[in-house]
Design an enzyme around this catalytic site. Structure first.
Site, mmCIF file in Angstrom:
data_model
loop_
_atom_site.group_PDB
_atom_site.id
_atom_site.type_symbol
_atom_site.label_atom_id
_atom_site.label_comp_id
_atom_site.label_asym_id
_atom_site.label_seq_id
_atom_site.Cartn_x
_atom_site.Cartn_y
_atom_site.Cartn_z
ATOM 1 N N SER A 224 0.842 -1.191 0.000
ATOM 2 C CA SER A 224 0.000 0.000 0.000
ATOM 3 C C SER A 224 0.877 1.240 0.000
ATOM 4 C CB SER A 224 -0.906 0.006 1.233
ATOM 5 O OG SER A 224 -1.484 1.281 1.434
ATOM 6 N N LYS A 225 0.545 2.215 -0.838
ATOM 7 C CA LYS A 225 1.323 3.452 -0.881
ATOM 8 C C LYS A 225 1.203 4.236 0.426
ATOM 9 C CE LYS A 225 -2.350 6.015 -3.274
ATOM 10 N NZ LYS A 225 -2.721 6.729 -4.517
ATOM 11 N N ARG A 226 0.172 3.964 1.201
ATOM 12 C CA ARG A 226 0.015 4.650 2.485
ATOM 13 C C ARG A 226 0.938 4.071 3.553
ATOM 14 N NH1 ARG A 226 -5.026 3.834 0.547
ATOM 15 N NH2 ARG A 226 -5.294 1.977 1.852
ATOM 16 N N ARG A 227 1.400 2.835 3.333
ATOM 17 C CA ARG A 227 2.144 2.135 4.381
ATOM 18 C C ARG A 227 3.540 1.697 3.921
ATOM 19 N NH1 ARG A 227 -1.534 -1.669 5.237
ATOM 20 N NH2 ARG A 227 -0.706 -2.876 3.491
#
Length: 455
Positions: A224-227
């Site tokens: 995930s690009k958020r993580r």
């Protein structure tokens, strides 16, 4: 930014296209969502593809096409389905559907199927899903998953303002561009039965499908690009060679067989077969990627390696003054560093001690090396180095003698001297580094360390 999962999908598509006589890799920019569409992002996609060897100049490359430029055909296809009775207009709101079904989870209940509504502003166009049977997706990776039609709602293909949704736009674009194979991520599998129904309704044969396994992190969570760090550009900016990235990405879910993993792309392309892709999730192991990259770095010629290090030897990476940089000295340092680097960005900390006026300050290294007795080691080494012949072999012999005098092995005696001169406990071969630094600068740093220890 270009997701590493998208890069893997692109590489697999590229390999299949180039394996076929006259095969084409088609780049389509699906830009109908204006909020997610900027020219610089398109340039980023094209440059990222080029970085992994997928170039616009190659005869196998076609595009880029822009979905927004085909909007009239998308609308035309929707009207064609309506005229054939395979789609109908619906004026139901979400709240009305939920009130009738008593649930937010259930899909559309088909209320407008037989109402015979014509289009007016605000009415969505829905596809009339067959009531019976199942839609079977023939997938080169997944086999033949079957989706009961009763579980597929009458899905929207055009919004209330008449604009087509992604599902029908995607199918029409594939049809117009002559797409015969679609190789994409597993997350798109749920859309496939709907798309296949649209292909059939438009009187065409759907492409060959292949849905690739999801890529996960060390916790087996989807990247995930958020993580997670997922952008191809970030890895290149950190100093991963594109060739190493390509090699590693090609092996995420597929392997050519045998024990050899480090292979040039041309060989991987020749051996690749979509049907051999593993359907299980693929672990993106950054440590393994770094190991791959290290192998590629060591395979470079000394000149190519030194050139590849160039971006990390100047601002904003280099902590030294520009005038302190010495290309001839770096050429010697690069030979020592090439076998040690995992990524190019590490070169800065391997060589900064040479170009700085004083040894870098690293408190963790200082604390680790400067234990009781370290001051005596540094003091004795400094005294002997003041008159010793200045070459790596002699400098090593001298420190071995110092170590023996203190009842230590060379490795223990090296640590305080290394930290005094280079600032860190880990680095390039110590005695070759001292020889290059020179007697005057080495003694000055040993003196500085003694003053700090005394303080």
């Amino acid at each position: 930014m270009f997701h590493v999962g998208g890069a893997r999908s692109a590489l697999y598509n590229w390999a299949v296209a180039r394996q076929q006589p006259g095969g084409k890799f088609v780049l389509r920019i699906e830009d109908t969502d204006q909020a997610r569409n900027k020219p610089e992002w398109i340039d980023g996609i094209i440059s990222a593809l080029a970085a992994i060897g997928i170039n616009e100049s190659d005869p196998a490359f076609e595009g880029p096409y822009f979905q927004s430029q085909n909007a009239d055909r998308h609308r035309e296809a929707g009207l064609q389905l309506f005229a054939a009775g395979k789609a109908y207009y619906c004026d139901c709101t979400r709240e009305q559907v939920q009130e009738r079904t008593g649930s937010q989870q259930l899909g559309y209940d088909g209320f407008c199927r037989e109402r015979g509504l014509e289009y007016v502003e605000g009415r969505a166009l829905r596809f009339r899903t067959p009531d019976e049977g199942a839609t079977v997706v023939v997938d080169l990776v997944r086999g033949e998953p079957s989706f009961p039609n009763s579980a597929i709602e009458d899905f929207v293909i055009a919004r209330g303002d008449g604009s087509p949704v992604f599902l029908i736009a995607n199918v029409v674009d594939d049809l117009d561009e002559g797409i015969t194979q679609v190789i994409r991520g597993e997350e798109h599998l749920s859309n496939t039965p709907k798309q296949q129904l649209l292909w059939e309704a438009l009187g065409a044969t759907s492409p060959v499908w292949a849905h690739l396994p999801v890529i996960v992190n060390e916790k087996r969570q989807k990247l995930s690009k958020r993580r997670d760090k997922v952008a191809l550009e970030d890895y290149i900016a950190e100093g991963y060679l594109p060739e190493a990235l390509v090699n590693y990405l090609m092996l995420l879910g597929w392997g050519p067989g045998g024990d050899i993993e480090i292979r040039p792309y041309e060989e991987l392309e020749r051996l690749f077969r979509v049907k051999d892709v593993n359907g299980s999730s693929a672990f993106f192991d950054v440590k393994k990627l770094s190991a791959f990259n290290g192998e590629y770095l060591r395979a470079l010629s000394p000149e190519a390696f030194a050139e590849a290090c160039g971006p990390w030897l100047a601002a904003p990476y280099a902590p030294w003054k520009p005038e302190a940089y010495d290309a001839a000295a770096f050429a010697t340092l690069a030979e020592l560093a090439q076998t040690r680097l995992a990524v190019l960005s590490e070169i800065t900390k391997y060589v900064d001690w040479y170009f700085l006026d004083e040894a870098p300050e690293d408190e963790a290294s200082w604390t680790k090396a400067m234990k009781p007795g370290a001051e005596d080691i540094v003091k004795d080494a400094r005294a002997r180095y003041a008159t010793a012949e200045w070459n790596a072999e002699t400098l090593k012999t001298v420190l071995e003698e110092v170590a023996a005098a203190h009842g230590l092995k060379l490795g223990k005696a090296q640590a305080p001297v290394r930290v005094a001169v280079t600032g860190r406990t880990v680095g390039l071969p110590l005695f070759e580094s001292l020889e290059l630094l020179g007697r005057e600068r080495t003694l000055a740093r040993l003196d500085a360390a003694l003053a700090k220890l005394a303080g």
